[in-house]
Write an enzyme that holds these catalytic residues in place. Sequence first.
Site, mmCIF file in Angstrom:
data_model
loop_
_atom_site.group_PDB
_atom_site.id
_atom_site.type_symbol
_atom_site.label_atom_id
_atom_site.label_comp_id
_atom_site.label_asym_id
_atom_site.label_seq_id
_atom_site.Cartn_x
_atom_site.Cartn_y
_atom_site.Cartn_z
ATOM 1 N N ILE A 50 7.609 -4.122 20.725
ATOM 2 C CA ILE A 50 7.796 -5.467 19.531
ATOM 3 C C ILE A 50 6.835 -5.810 19.811
ATOM 4 O O ILE A 50 6.802 -6.703 20.449
ATOM 5 C CB ILE A 50 9.384 -5.459 19.223
ATOM 6 C CG1 ILE A 50 10.118 -4.431 19.111
ATOM 7 C CG2 ILE A 50 8.795 -6.060 18.131
ATOM 8 C CD1 ILE A 50 9.746 -3.381 18.090
ATOM 9 N N ASN B 109 5.899 -8.371 16.931
ATOM 10 C CA ASN B 109 6.601 -9.330 16.305
ATOM 11 C C ASN B 109 7.730 -8.893 16.074
ATOM 12 O O ASN B 109 8.237 -8.464 15.096
ATOM 13 C CB ASN B 109 5.410 -10.256 15.272
ATOM 14 C CG ASN B 109 6.027 -11.230 15.138
ATOM 15 O OD1 ASN B 109 6.930 -11.305 14.398
ATOM 16 N ND2 ASN B 109 5.175 -12.245 14.671
ATOM 17 N N PRO B 110 8.927 -9.476 16.252
ATOM 18 C CA PRO B 110 10.105 -9.415 16.006
ATOM 19 C C PRO B 110 10.231 -9.292 14.677
ATOM 20 O O PRO B 110 10.822 -8.939 13.654
ATOM 21 C CB PRO B 110 10.998 -9.842 17.144
ATOM 22 C CG PRO B 110 10.704 -10.452 17.129
ATOM 23 C CD PRO B 110 9.500 -9.959 17.431
ATOM 24 N N GLY C 99 0.892 -1.472 -0.048
ATOM 25 C CA GLY C 99 -0.065 -0.385 -0.269
ATOM 26 C C GLY C 99 0.837 1.159 0.062
ATOM 27 O O GLY C 99 0.774 1.772 -0.898
ATOM 28 N N PHE C 100 1.714 1.568 1.332
ATOM 29 C CA PHE C 100 3.114 2.136 0.652
ATOM 30 C C PHE C 100 1.952 3.769 1.123
ATOM 31 O O PHE C 100 2.365 4.450 0.704
ATOM 32 C CB PHE C 100 3.526 2.194 -0.448
ATOM 33 C CG PHE C 100 4.182 0.970 -0.055
ATOM 34 C CD1 PHE C 100 5.186 -0.083 0.801
ATOM 35 C CD2 PHE C 100 3.975 0.114 -0.688
ATOM 36 C CE1 PHE C 100 5.355 -0.496 0.999
ATOM 37 C CE2 PHE C 100 4.783 -1.211 -1.353
ATOM 38 C CZ PHE C 100 5.565 -1.392 -0.147
ATOM 39 N N GLN D 148 9.678 -5.115 8.136
ATOM 40 C CA GLN D 148 9.374 -2.979 8.110
ATOM 41 C C GLN D 148 10.490 -2.316 7.795
ATOM 42 O O GLN D 148 10.148 -2.105 7.326
ATOM 43 C CB GLN D 148 8.554 -3.147 9.105
ATOM 44 C CG GLN D 148 6.825 -3.521 9.205
ATOM 45 C CD GLN D 148 6.430 -3.001 7.593
ATOM 46 O OE1 GLN D 148 5.955 -1.746 7.694
ATOM 47 N NE2 GLN D 148 5.807 -3.644 6.813
ATOM 48 N N GLY E 49 7.145 1.153 10.463
ATOM 49 C CA GLY E 49 6.221 0.961 9.481
ATOM 50 C C GLY E 49 6.947 1.897 8.510
ATOM 51 O O GLY E 49 7.024 1.556 7.313
ATOM 52 N N GLU E 50 7.209 3.305 9.110
ATOM 53 C CA GLU E 50 7.779 4.249 7.576
ATOM 54 C C GLU E 50 9.276 4.517 8.254
ATOM 55 O O GLU E 50 9.873 5.177 7.227
ATOM 56 C CB GLU E 50 6.995 5.715 7.815
ATOM 57 C CG GLU E 50 5.838 4.994 7.198
ATOM 58 C CD GLU E 50 4.381 6.011 7.200
ATOM 59 O OE1 GLU E 50 4.202 6.943 6.551
ATOM 60 O OE2 GLU E 50 3.784 5.963 8.484
ATOM 61 N N LYS F 266 4.852 1.801 19.798
ATOM 62 C CA LYS F 266 4.801 3.054 18.677
ATOM 63 C C LYS F 266 5.396 3.349 17.223
ATOM 64 O O LYS F 266 5.216 4.146 16.494
ATOM 65 C CB LYS F 266 6.395 4.454 19.008
ATOM 66 C CG LYS F 266 5.987 4.482 21.257
ATOM 67 C CD LYS F 266 7.561 4.190 21.280
ATOM 68 C CE LYS F 266 8.620 5.914 21.193
ATOM 69 N NZ LYS F 266 9.831 6.137 21.422
#
Lengths: 756, 348
Positions: A642, A644-645, A250-251, A651, A717-718, A714
């Site tokens: 975290i 899921n590491p 998606g981004f 990501q 994703g970006e 926190k």
Amino acid sequence: MTPEINLTRDPAHIRHGSNIGQPLTRTDGVLKVTGKARYAADNHPPGMLYAVIATSCIARGRVKSLDVAAAKRHPGVVDVMTHSHKPELAEDPDAKGNPFAFRMELLQSDEVRYANQAIAVVIAETLEAATEGAALLSPRFQVEIARVGLDAGEPYAPPVVGIGNPAEVVHGDIDAGLAAASKLTDATYETPAQYHNAMEPHAIVAVWDGDKLYIDTPSQGMAIAQGRLAGLLGIPPGNIHINSPFLGGGFGSKGLVSGPQVLGIMAAKLVGRPVKLVLRRSQMYGPVGHRPPTRQRLRIGTNDDGTLTALDHHARITTSSFDDFYEPAADASHTLYASPAIRTAHEAVRVDTGTPLFMRAPGEATGSIALESAMDEAAFACGIDPLEFRLTNYAEVEPTTGKPFSSKALRQCYAKGAERFGWARRPLQPRQMRDENGFLVGWGMGTATFPALMFQGNARAVIRADGRGVMESGAHDMGQGAWTALTQISADSLGLELDQMTFRAGTSDLPDAGIAGGSAHTATVGAAIHNAGAAVIARLAELATSDERSPLFGAGNAGVIARAGRLHRRDDDARSESYADILARAGLAEIEASGTGAADPAAQSQYAMHSHGVVFAEVKVDPELGQIRATRLVGAFAAGRIINPLMVQSQLRGGMIWGISFALHEEAVIDRRSGRILNANLAEYHVPVNADVPPMDVITVDEHDPHVNALGIKGVGEIGITGSAGAVANAVWHATGIRVRRFPIRIEEVVMGLAG
Amino acid sequence: MMNFDYVRPANVADAIAAASEQGSTYLASGTNLLDLMKGGISRPSRLVDVTRLPGLDRVEHLSDGALRIGALVRNADLAHDAEFARVYPAVAEALLSGASAQLRNAATVGGNLMQRTRCAYFYDVASACNRRWPGAGCDALKGENRLHAVLGWSEGCIATHPSDFCVPLVALDAVVEIEGRSGRRELPLEVLHRLPGDTPDRETALEPGDLIVALRLPAAAKDFAAHARYIKVRERTSYAFAVASAAAALRIENGTIGEARLALGGVAAKPWRACEAEQVLAGKSPDASLYREAARAALADARPSGNNAFKIELAQRIVVRALTLAAAGTPARISALPGSPFSSVAGA
């Protein structure tokens, strides 16, 4: 293993940690690798037709004529939708109902606003017939001169940047700060237009049933899409059923429903049959948002000891001729470095492109490469190591607001990353290192940051008579692993093992999960799930503790804890009862509860909330040929809890690879005369291939944040793209002594700067 | 859909007959042609599928010492033939530096020779292009042209030929075997591709119906096995066309260059044989100043066609590098980064 930590304050019936924190592989992984995961374009309802968009080859002007008759004569073509032949819309697609309602091209007129804009839609029995029908339209245009690039027009101050941020922010006295500086770094950087290239192009399969609409389409925000579509189509949002179980990336480009998706719905309405519409790769370059080009001037004033006296970040950006989205590039300078004076300002130029929109770390990515390059230049001007320089100017509180950080383990990131990378051995001067084959070696770094946002999302938790649980939320998996991470949160929130529960997501018929954007989806939906789970367990606890036949009778609400499908007395673990037994005795088939996740405004007003990190990069440069190769990246990130590491590593790695792309590869090449994008394909729009991706080390630094949300998440994703691009660019300078300020770094700028 | 005839002839004679009519074109793996058709750049009325023609997918050692490579041999099969790579290392390296693994698995030797330019204005049907539409003009000339030709271009066309494979082939005097309406003939690969001049649309010396059936490397090509390299500078490590490239092959006898072969890629509308540079090198002792002199000779006639003057300097440096590496000796095996300047890195 993560120790059991009870993060929740009340009611304290659930403990996160038995599933959260585990490196679970994707719950949808087998479906994906076996081709059984059904993406939007995989759907094929009976009677379905194919729609193909005909696009404009001019960037500005009007459609004078379309040979609709020729298209319609073509065997298999059913209808041609044009601005004079289309279903009526209930709302003007150019209306601005809210800041998220961006204008879209739905054949409302003969006007052409940018190259690749839809000017007609051909609907046919086969994809091939529709494609040829579109070619047969042979459009003729009335052409106006296209406005292209950052100098295409008079710049103006935008009303806001990003979503509602002020275009100019001033903290302290910038002129005094610059005047007081003993050294001034003044440099201008340019970043190019970048376009979305998710593996899955935007696609829709639309089926109308009376005034009900069923659509399969990738969406990062189904409820927002329902709202926009309801307005355009004049039907209630509840009549619109969106199915979006998987996105092939998606981004940000699928955050808001795009014009082509609506055209697919309109086409289905026009012909009264199901319609599939899939964008061609080249058609992605226009109507689905992009990262606009920027020109950023950074002025950094420093004292002799390297402390900042002023940080002035000015960004010129482009936006479309017809709408207002302003890439908040300069905002990257708000939070990272302490300075008595900080000013960020934006100016915009209108050009003939589609409207730029969210593209992974919008503003942060473009701003970061300029800021981190400028910090590197300022450090060198002061004769200080770039890491030391950043530590010298470490922000203990958010510089522009004075707020304390809700958590900030950036120092630990710097320390761990630098140690893993071997940064201490870096010579201060450039062009000092060579490898055993004579290639120039350079080391660079960049600080990474991204705000820890939350939107609003909802979830519904159910515990059934058999003791199994169901968690439902209309969440979105863009490939980031939402199915997996949210399942883990669900299991802990319900006090169940993974195999004792079902997680449902990916359709608008489930509770509104908000938008999967702003790196906030896990935090938002995770909080909703947490609250829904806590609420349903509280109800279960109430049933048990108020029933004298239960071994938990009298324990009181605070006296039990949920674990693996049983409630246990907190003070006597041996006394417990299964969910199934509790419900059976109460005669209930199931119990359910809902939960909402949203930011806590009190905490937000008190704290600055950001993820942080650092990226160290090594590049090698051929000393004569100028060929650059990133050879090693180390990233260290602190992003709260975290979940899921494995997913988090993916990501962060993906973001760091995009950073390499930003620095070295990616650029839309636009013809200055026509406004057409010349490399709207994956052969010539360069993103890194596997051979460009070096070994990468990703460290996550433990960070306990009690303020951001109940789970302490926190977002990751970006942030990976920030810091990385600057680190690579700075490494190129360190290798060569050549400071390239226009990105991506082109071979000619390096090769002509190197002695032959 | 766009209707066209599709025929799959049983033999070469039928293929030639089928392809001789106007609007016909041969289809091999279609790694370029199908994209051109989807983009509306090529709209053939008939595709003559040659992929099943018998006997064209073999590599043969001829009695005169030449190697004959059937036109339907796959790029990947040829490059991964260990004996071929040992004897013609620069050719194998060039093949492996091109496209992607998936494309190399599909693409054929003959098709590689026939691929079209990657000039963006050629692919953009709304742009003026003399190659696509004779007399239309050339939008590249004043457009985005930093990667365009610096040798042999004309005001009518500044496009480059994108093949890597052809670069060492032309250096090694490869010969193209053609079956046509008037029988069998041969052309040096050097003259297969034409410079644009006033007729950029005439890209090759082939006549209607002509079918490339094989490629031949003459016996003398073997003499360079010990000193042959292909070096390609590109904008990413794989799956990118050359900004510029060079193939260098040397026959070194008693410390002297007995014979040199040199060709450049990405600089002209054809793979560019640098004969003057070869003469500079012949009979001399290999050293850096000689390579620089040869590089200057190779690019002596170069001039920028637009915003691409850097390519003249870059191409000379690539020539020097290719000669340096060739003189140092062919590596025992092809690097994992074929053609890359970083391929000389141990373990790369």
